[in-house]
Design a protein around this motif. Structure first.
Motif, PDB file in Angstrom:
ATOM      1  N   ASP A 152     -11.753  13.076  10.834  1.00 44.09           N
ATOM      2  CA  ASP A 152     -10.768  14.152  10.983  1.00 44.09           C
ATOM      3  C   ASP A 152      -9.451  13.852  10.284  1.00 44.09           C
ATOM      4  O   ASP A 152      -8.480  14.595  10.424  1.00 44.09           O
ATOM      5  N   GLY A 153      -9.362  12.728   9.558  1.00 43.79           N
ATOM      6  CA  GLY A 153      -8.152  12.390   8.815  1.00 43.79           C
ATOM      7  C   GLY A 153      -7.229  11.435   9.520  1.00 43.79           C
ATOM      8  O   GLY A 153      -6.253  10.964   8.922  1.00 43.79           O
ATOM      9  N   ALA A 154      -7.496  11.133  10.775  1.00 46.97           N
ATOM     10  CA  ALA A 154      -6.644  10.206  11.509  1.00 46.97           C
ATOM     11  C   ALA A 154      -6.930   8.772  11.076  1.00 46.97           C
ATOM     12  O   ALA A 154      -8.032   8.448  10.613  1.00 46.97           O
ATOM     13  N   ALA A 155      -5.916   7.929  11.200  1.00 44.05           N
ATOM     14  CA  ALA A 155      -6.047   6.499  10.891  1.00 44.05           C
ATOM     15  C   ALA A 155      -5.466   5.709  12.055  1.00 44.05           C
ATOM     16  O   ALA A 155      -4.369   6.014  12.532  1.00 44.05           O
ATOM     17  N   LEU A 156      -6.203   4.680  12.497  1.00 46.52           N
ATOM     18  CA  LEU A 156      -5.823   3.936  13.697  1.00 46.52           C
ATOM     19  C   LEU A 156      -5.813   2.445  13.401  1.00 46.52           C
ATOM     20  O   LEU A 156      -6.493   1.958  12.491  1.00 46.52           O
ATOM     21  N   LEU A 157      -5.035   1.732  14.222  1.00 50.33           N
ATOM     22  CA  LEU A 157      -5.049   0.279  14.228  1.00 50.33           C
ATOM     23  C   LEU A 157      -5.763  -0.170  15.495  1.00 50.33           C
ATOM     24  O   LEU A 157      -5.311   0.131  16.607  1.00 50.33           O
ATOM     25  N   LEU A 158      -6.883  -0.861  15.333  1.00 50.01           N
ATOM     26  CA  LEU A 158      -7.675  -1.333  16.462  1.00 50.01           C
ATOM     27  C   LEU A 158      -7.536  -2.844  16.593  1.00 50.01           C
ATOM     28  O   LEU A 158      -7.262  -3.549  15.610  1.00 50.01           O
ATOM     29  N   ALA A 159      -7.760  -3.333  17.795  1.00 47.11           N
ATOM     30  CA  ALA A 159      -7.745  -4.770  18.049  1.00 47.11           C
ATOM     31  C   ALA A 159      -8.892  -5.105  18.985  1.00 47.11           C
ATOM     32  O   ALA A 159      -9.253  -4.310  19.864  1.00 47.11           O
TER      33      ALA A 159
ATOM     34  N   ALA B  54       0.830  -1.200   0.000  1.00 47.22           N
ATOM     35  CA  ALA B  54       0.000   0.000   0.000  1.00 47.22           C
ATOM     36  C   ALA B  54       0.858   1.240   0.000  1.00 47.22           C
ATOM     37  O   ALA B  54       1.999   1.231   0.448  1.00 47.22           O
ATOM     38  N   ARG B  55       0.309   2.337  -0.509  1.00 52.11           N
ATOM     39  CA  ARG B  55       1.040   3.605  -0.521  1.00 52.11           C
ATOM     40  C   ARG B  55       1.193   4.116   0.895  1.00 52.11           C
ATOM     41  O   ARG B  55       0.325   3.925   1.746  1.00 52.11           O
ATOM     42  N   SER B  56       2.292   4.792   1.147  1.00 56.02           N
ATOM     43  CA  SER B  56       2.544   5.333   2.481  1.00 56.02           C
ATOM     44  C   SER B  56       1.445   6.282   2.886  1.00 56.02           C
ATOM     45  O   SER B  56       1.082   7.197   2.142  1.00 56.02           O
ATOM     46  N   GLY B  57       0.908   6.051   4.069  1.00 57.41           N
ATOM     47  CA  GLY B  57      -0.119   6.921   4.599  1.00 57.41           C
ATOM     48  C   GLY B  57      -1.520   6.506   4.233  1.00 57.41           C
ATOM     49  O   GLY B  57      -2.477   7.093   4.712  1.00 57.41           O
ATOM     50  N   SER B  58      -1.694   5.479   3.384  1.00 58.88           N
ATOM     51  CA  SER B  58      -3.034   5.073   2.997  1.00 58.88           C
ATOM     52  C   SER B  58      -3.500   3.919   3.856  1.00 58.88           C
ATOM     53  O   SER B  58      -2.702   3.162   4.380  1.00 58.88           O
TER      54      SER B  58
ATOM     55  N   ILE C 256      -1.068   4.155  15.636  1.00 62.33           N
ATOM     56  CA  ILE C 256      -1.583   5.310  14.898  1.00 62.33           C
ATOM     57  C   ILE C 256      -0.809   5.424  13.590  1.00 62.33           C
ATOM     58  O   ILE C 256       0.432   5.338  13.572  1.00 62.33           O
ATOM     59  N   TYR C 257      -1.543   5.625  12.478  1.00 58.14           N
ATOM     60  CA  TYR C 257      -0.920   5.815  11.167  1.00 58.14           C
ATOM     61  C   TYR C 257      -0.711   7.311  10.897  1.00 58.14           C
ATOM     62  O   TYR C 257      -1.383   8.161  11.490  1.00 58.14           O
ATOM     63  N   ASP C 258       0.219   7.586   9.997  1.00 57.95           N
ATOM     64  CA  ASP C 258       0.437   8.975   9.570  1.00 57.95           C
ATOM     65  C   ASP C 258      -0.798   9.492   8.846  1.00 57.95           C
ATOM     66  O   ASP C 258      -1.428   8.754   8.089  1.00 57.95           O
TER      67      ASP C 258
ATOM     68  N   PRO D 266       0.910   0.022   4.773  1.00 59.47           N
ATOM     69  CA  PRO D 266       2.133   0.519   5.418  1.00 59.47           C
ATOM     70  C   PRO D 266       2.133   0.251   6.915  1.00 59.47           C
ATOM     71  O   PRO D 266       1.092  -0.007   7.513  1.00 59.47           O
ATOM     72  N   ALA D 267       3.315   0.324   7.512  1.00 59.43           N
ATOM     73  CA  ALA D 267       3.423   0.150   8.951  1.00 59.43           C
ATOM     74  C   ALA D 267       2.950   1.424   9.650  1.00 59.43           C
ATOM     75  O   ALA D 267       3.096   2.535   9.127  1.00 59.43           O
ATOM     76  N   PRO D 268       2.351   1.305  10.827  1.00 58.52           N
ATOM     77  CA  PRO D 268       1.922   2.501  11.567  1.00 58.52           C
ATOM     78  C   PRO D 268       3.114   3.340  12.002  1.00 58.52           C
ATOM     79  O   PRO D 268       4.213   2.830  12.209  1.00 58.52           O
ATOM     80  N   ALA D 269       2.871   4.633  12.133  1.00 62.17           N
ATOM     81  CA  ALA D 269       3.947   5.553  12.509  1.00 62.17           C
ATOM     82  C   ALA D 269       4.229   5.513  14.004  1.00 62.17           C
ATOM     83  O   ALA D 269       5.373   5.681  14.429  1.00 62.17           O
ATOM     84  N   VAL D 270       3.207   5.314  14.833  1.00 68.22           N
ATOM     85  CA  VAL D 270       3.364   5.322  16.282  1.00 68.22           C
ATOM     86  C   VAL D 270       2.738   4.044  16.842  1.00 68.22           C
ATOM     87  O   VAL D 270       1.555   3.777  16.581  1.00 68.22           O
ATOM     88  N   VAL D 271       3.514   3.266  17.567  1.00 63.40           N
ATOM     89  CA  VAL D 271       3.012   2.078  18.260  1.00 63.40           C
ATOM     90  C   VAL D 271       2.909   2.421  19.741  1.00 63.40           C
ATOM     91  O   VAL D 271       3.914   2.764  20.373  1.00 63.40           O
TER      92      VAL D 271
END
Length: 562
Positions: A542-549, A421-425, A560-562, A464-469
């Motif tokens: 609001d444009g934020a992207a998250l990884l939920l479990a 995937a493209r970075s940030g998508s 949290i993704y960029d 892509p990998a998340p920016a903040v774990v």
């Protein structure tokens, strides 16, 4: 490596940390004694074992089994100082002694076997000489390779040439010294080293990782570390002279650190690392002292400094074993110290510079970070190492600056045709992604092998990998458009499309896109360690992207993704 490992003679002193406490601190080894490290027993005396004390017990449990137990804190420097006279006694009979660890030293068996009348005669001669010189009981084992010789020493055996695999085959898997691996192997029905060695090497790597592969080589009687050791060039040796003879341990420690850093920097500049270290010293009266330290890994600057300090402490303290042993203290202070990298290899996979491989900027950064480590400790400066895993937190390992940059588990190989995937998508609902189709997850994807024979990690997240774990996941709730909580069934069915997200006590946020679930069912064969969860990628208004479990019915924000 081809062929059999070289014949090795290994001398082992049972319960050495206990004996070292008696030699240095006067703690009677004939009484119940336990040596503790991190609140667990690492060694105990024979009397303590008779009362039920075993290695690995916690302090309170050990004292409960033996109320009269004497507890001693583990001190590797004390063990090394006390072991120095034993090594010196062995060196009086044979040349080229390598210290494996305090309490065990090894030498190539070919030489002693030839000029002492055979391997068994050499073993008896060394044991007798150590007993007479240092009043220390020891056992000798001879086999093909250091690992097998160490196990043979515990039984006092001389394994015939070529008979090492047969000798190892009947031993329990606990002999590998890897408790977690041994426990898992037993639960899988593998109880002996022979059973483990019979498993296909490729399957062992895929199931147990690189450390399991090393253990598999040990179980098969092969050298577990086939190093391409070569004779180092003369300019790798570092030497320091001192106008004032060194006769105090504190001065020796200062000199050891400076010389160790000089040696390590010289090796690192040539892309090399040290595996065996020769320490040579000359006293004011011309007395020459020499010792070789062996290490199973790669010696960092701190590890080199520790071994030099321990060795100088052993020489200068005059630790001479038990009463009646010959004094080992030099006749005068040390005026010249020399470090010889007796075994070097290419440091592939070690610390990679953040500022390039060479140059003044990299050297300045290394010195600055090393200085911080010297003030705050080795764990104060860490770098990240990427490896395998199914979640971002599993794929990153923090290692102290200067240590080996080895992942805890192998990284995944790319799947054929896998999209990136493209970075940030973030993939949205209904779109297929690198980890599996949305709503269906990656559960049905076959565990195909990628390049290099390294299997992928089924169920891992797509790029892509998340920016903040997040170090600790945040509790959250997810509701559908009707305001009802979204739940995931055991068959990974989503009760309704996620519409709103609330993190902690914050305000609700609208979910405008989502993908998943990606299911993970790990360590199902170990109920106490089993973990089952499903993960989602969501994008908010609001444009934020998250990884939920979702785990045990609870929604969590993991990254949290960029």
């Amino acid at each position: 490596m081809t062929g059999s490992p070289p014949r090795t003679l290994l001398l082992w002193c049972p319960d050495w940390p206990v004996l070292a406490a008696e030699i240095v601190d006067g703690v009677p080894a004939t009484s119940p004694v336990a040596v503790l490290h991190a609140n667990r027993v690492v060694a105990c005396s024979e009397r303590a074992r008779a009362e039920g004390v075993r290695r690995g017990l916690r302090k309170r449990e050990a004292q409960g089994r033996c109320p009269q137990l004497t507890v001693v804190e583990y001190d590797p420097g004390r063990d090394a100082r006390a072991f120095e006279p034993v090594v010196a006694a062995v060196e009086e009979l044979v040349a080229g002694v390598e210290v494996v660890r305090p309490g065990a030293c090894a030498v190539a068996a070919r030489g002693p076997g030839r000029y002492l009348g055979g391997e068994e005669a050499a073993a008896e001669r060394i044991i007798e000489h150590v007993a007479q010189s240092c009043l220390v009981e020891s056992q000798v084992g001879i086999a093909d390779g250091v690992f097998a010789a160490g196990l043979a020493a515990r039984a006092g055996r001389v394994v015939a040439p070529g008979g090492t695999p047969e000798f190892l085959a009947g031993l329990p898997v606990e002999a590998l010294g890897r408790s977690a691996l041994a426990d898992l192997l037993r639960r899988l029905g593998v109880r002996t080293l022979g059973d483990f060695a019979a498993l296909p090497a490729g399957d062992v790597v895929a199931r147990f990782g690189f450390d399991g592969a090393l253990a598999h080589r040990l179980a098969a009687g092969r050298d577990h570390r086939p190093l391409a050791v070569r004779q180092p060039p003369a300019d790798l040796t570092v030497t320091a002279g001192y106008d004032e003879p060194i006769d105090r341990v504190d001065a020796a420690a200062f000199a050891a650190r400076a010389l160790a850093e000089q040696l390590h920097e010289g090796l690192a500049g040539r892309g090399l690392a040290c595996t065996r270290l020769g320490i040579e010293a000359v006293t004011e009266h011309g007395q020459e002292l020499h010792r070789v330290w062996r290490h199973d890994g790669l010696l960092t600057a701190a590890a080199i400094a520790d071994r030099v300090r321990w060795q100088l402490d052993g020489w200068l303290s005059g630790s001479n074993g038990r009463t009646g042993a010959r004094p080992a203290r030099p006749t005068a202070g040390i005026i010249r110290l020399r470090l010889v990298p007796d075994g070097v290899i290419a440091q592939a996979g070690l610390q990679v510079g953040l500022w390039g491989e060479a140059g003044e900027e990299r050297d300045r950064a290394h010195r600055a970070l090393s200085r911080v480590q010297g003030i705050l400790g080795p764990e104060a400066v860490v770098t990240a190492v990427l490896g395998g895993g199914r979640s971002p937190a599993d794929q990153v390992r923090l290692v102290p600056w200067g240590d080996e940059r080895l992942p805890t588990r192998p990284g995944p190989a790319p799947l054929p045709g896998e999209a990136v995937a493209r970075s940030g998508s973030v993939p949205l609902a209904g779109e297929s992604s690198a980890g599996g189709a949305a709503r269906a997850g990656g559960a049905g994807r076959p565990a195909a092998r990628g390049t290099g024979g390294v299997p992928p990690w089924p169920g891992r997240l797509p790029a892509p990998a998340p920016a903040v774990v997040l170090p600790s996941p945040l509790a959250a709730t997810v509701h559908d458009a009707a305001g009802e909580p979204v739940v995931i069934s055991a068959r990974l069915a989503v009760s309704a499309p996620p519409a709103r997200l609330v993190v902690g006590t914050g305000q609700p946020a609208e979910i405008v896109g989502w993908a998943g679930p990606w299911p993970v069912d790990e360590r199902w064969w170990a109920p106490a360690e089993a973990r089952r969860r499903a993960r989602f990628q969501v994008s908010l208004a609001d444009g934020a992207a998250l990884l939920l479990a979702v785990e045990a019915g609870q929604w969590l924000v993991e990254a949290i993704y960029d």
